[in-house]
Design an enzyme around this catalytic site. Structure first.
Site, PDB file in Angstrom:
ATOM      1  N   PHE A   1     -66.806 -25.905 -36.836  1.00  0.00           N
ATOM      2  CA  PHE A   1     -67.345 -24.861 -37.698  1.00  0.00           C
ATOM      3  C   PHE A   1     -68.726 -25.188 -38.230  1.00  0.00           C
ATOM      4  O   PHE A   1     -69.464 -24.305 -38.660  1.00  0.00           O
ATOM      5  CB  PHE A   1     -66.424 -24.649 -38.915  1.00  0.00           C
TER       6      PHE A   1
ATOM      7  N   PRO B   1     -60.075 -30.567 -39.772  1.00  0.00           N
ATOM      8  CA  PRO B   1     -61.367 -31.083 -39.294  1.00  0.00           C
ATOM      9  C   PRO B   1     -62.317 -29.966 -38.920  1.00  0.00           C
ATOM     10  O   PRO B   1     -61.926 -28.972 -38.299  1.00  0.00           O
ATOM     11  CB  PRO B   1     -60.966 -31.912 -38.072  1.00  0.00           C
ATOM     12  N   CYS B   2     -63.584 -30.145 -39.323  1.00  0.00           N
ATOM     13  CA  CYS B   2     -64.510 -29.004 -39.350  1.00  0.00           C
ATOM     14  C   CYS B   2     -65.667 -29.092 -38.366  1.00  0.00           C
ATOM     15  O   CYS B   2     -66.580 -28.275 -38.424  1.00  0.00           O
ATOM     16  CB  CYS B   2     -65.090 -28.875 -40.761  1.00  0.00           C
ATOM     17  N   GLN B   3     -65.647 -30.046 -37.415  1.00  0.00           N
ATOM     18  CA  GLN B   3     -66.796 -30.184 -36.529  1.00  0.00           C
ATOM     19  C   GLN B   3     -67.093 -28.895 -35.760  1.00  0.00           C
ATOM     20  O   GLN B   3     -68.236 -28.584 -35.464  1.00  0.00           O
ATOM     21  CB  GLN B   3     -66.559 -31.329 -35.536  1.00  0.00           C
TER      22      GLN B   3
END
Length: 368
Positions: free
Chosen positions: A88, A84-86
C-alpha cells in the site's frame, strides 16, 4: 472481558508498538501473532506473553488458537492489527496495487474478525491504503466489515498531532458492534492546545554523544530528563539501551557533514552546493535528510536506507533515537542485529498514538 480486564488480541504484532499502546491504555493483550522471526524475538523480549510466530494464513480456525491460551471467543473484547503495508505504501512504485501479496493479509484480518466477532476492532495501515484502485479497495474492506455487523469509523491520523515527535500519517479503521467510535481530537500542533513535540525534545540533552563511534548496547544517561517527553521516555529506566548506529565510510561521512538542518542531499545538489565527488543519484528529498531540532521528524521508515541524519552530530540516527521518535520508552529493547532492528522500528505503530486511540475506544466500550 476476563478477570475484570478488557482482553485484546494483536494480529501482525511486529515489534509490539500497537500492543504497547493497548497495554498502556488498560487492555490485557493476551495473544499476539506474527510470522516474522525477528519481530517475534523483539516482542517476546518486551512483553509478558511471547507471541505466536506463525503465518496467519496457516491458522484456519482462530478459535482453536484462542482455546490454546485459555480464551473463549466471548472473552475477546478487541482484535487489533496492522497488516503488512508494503503493497500500500506510496514509496512502493513497482507493485503498489491490490494484488500485491501483502495486501491479501488485509483479507485475512477480515476473515478472523468475522470468525471471532469481537465487540470492537482496530485496523491500522499506511495512508496509501486510501488510494489503492482509486479508493475501491478500502471501500470494499469497509463494506466487508459492515456486512459483519460493525459500524465503521475510518480516518487518517498524524502521529505528531497526538504527542509523537514525528510527522507520520496512518489510516485507522475502527469498528464497533453496538456503538460508533469517534476519533480523539488532536492534542498537539495547530489543531491542539500544546506545541508539537520536536526532534530536539526527544533526542537532545540526555543521550550520550557518539563522537565518531558506532555506540554501545548499554550506556549511562549524561543528564537528567530535559522535558516532559524525556521524563515519559525514561520511566523505569536507569540507563540507555541500543544506542548504536551503522558504520559509514569516509565519503558518506563527508556527505552527511555537508547537509545542514532541515535540508537533504537533493536540496544541495539542486542548489549546486555539493562537491562533485559527493554527488549520487537520489530519488526524493527524504533521503539523506538532516532532521530539524525544532520540528517533529519526517516519517521514520527504514531510517538506515533513508539515511536520516542526527540534527547536530554528523552521523545517522541510532536505534534508540529512532525508537524515541516512534515514542517507544527507553526500557523497550531492540537487541538483535542492527539492520533487522532498523526495519522493525520503522515499521512500528507509535505506542503513544495507539494508546490515544485505544483509550478513547476503551472508554466508549465501557460506557456501552
Amino acid at each position: 472481558m476476563k478477570d475484570g480486564k478488557l482482553v485484546a488480541v494483536d494480529l501482525f504484532s511486529g515489534a509490539g508498538g500497537l500492543s504497547e499502546g493497548l497495554k498502556n491504555a488498560g487492555f490485557d493483550v493476551t495473544l499476539a501473532v506474527d510470522s516474522d522471526y525477528y519481530s517475534c524475538l523483539v516482542y517476546g523480549e518486551n512483553h509478558r506473553i511471547p507471541p505466536l510466530c506463525k503465518d496467519i494464513k496457516e491458522i484456519t480456525r482462530f478459535e482453536t488458537l484462542l482455546k490454546a491460551v485459555d480464551l473463549k471467543k466471548r472473552e475477546v473484547d478487541l482484535i487489533a492489527g496492522g497488516p503488512p503495508c508494503q503493497g500500500f505504501s506510496v514509496a512502493n512504485k513497482i507493485t503498489r496495487n491490490e494484488n500485491n501479496e501483502t495486501n491479501k493479509l488485509v483479507k485475512e484480518f477480515i476473515r478472523i474478525i468475522k470468525e471471532i466477532h469481537p465487540p470492537a476492532f482496530i485496523m491500522e495501515n499506511v495512508a496509501g491504503l486510501m488510494s489503492i484502485s482509486e479508493g475501491d479497495f478500502i471501500n470494499d474492506v469497509i463494506s466487508d466489515f459492515e456486512s459483519a455487523g460493525y459500524t465503521i469509523t475510518n480516518g487518517k491520523l498524524n502521529a505528531a498531532d497526538y504527542g509523537v515527535p514525528q510527522m507520520r500519517n496512518r489510516i485507522f479503521i475502527v469498528g464497533m458492534q453496538h456503538s460508533k467510535y469517534v476519533f480523539p481530537k488532536p492534542s498537539h500542533g495547530p489543531k491542539g492546545k500544546k506545541p508539537y513535540v520536536s526532534v530536539g525534545n526527544a533526542l537532545l540533552g540526555d543521550l550520550p554523544e557518539l563522537n565518531g563511534s558506532t555506540g554501545e548496547r548499554i550506556l549511562p544517561y549524561t543528564a537528567n530528563p530535559q522535558n516532559k517527553f524525556q521524563r515519559h521516555l525514561r520511566l523505569s529506566s536507569t540507563r540507555i539501551y541500543d544506542h548504536i548506529i551503522t558504520k559509514n565510510n569516509e565519503t558518506v561521512k563527508r556527505r552527511i557533514s555537508a547537509i545542514p538542518q532541515g535540508a537533504s542531499l537533493c536540496d544541495l545538489i539542486e542548489r549546486g552546493e555539493l562537491a562533485e565527488d559527493l554527488i549520487i543519484k537520489v530519488d526524493h528529498k527524504s533521503v539523506y535528510r538532516r532532521l530539524s531540532s525544532d520540528m517533529p521528524s519526517v516519517t521514520i521508515g527504514n531510517f538506515r536506507k533513508a539515511m536520516l541524519i542526527h540534527p547536530i552530530e554528523n552521523r545517522l540516527l541510532s536505534l534508540r533515537e529512532a525508537a524515541r521518535l516512534q515514542s517507544f520508552q527507553d526500557k523497550y529493547r531492540f537487541s538483535r542485529g542492527i539492520s533487522h532492528m532498523q526495519q522493525l522500528i520503522g515499521n512500528s505503530v507509535p505506542p503513544l498514538l495507539s494508546k490515544v486511540v485505544a483509550v478513547s475506544l476503551k472508554n466508549k466500550m465501557l460506557k456501552g
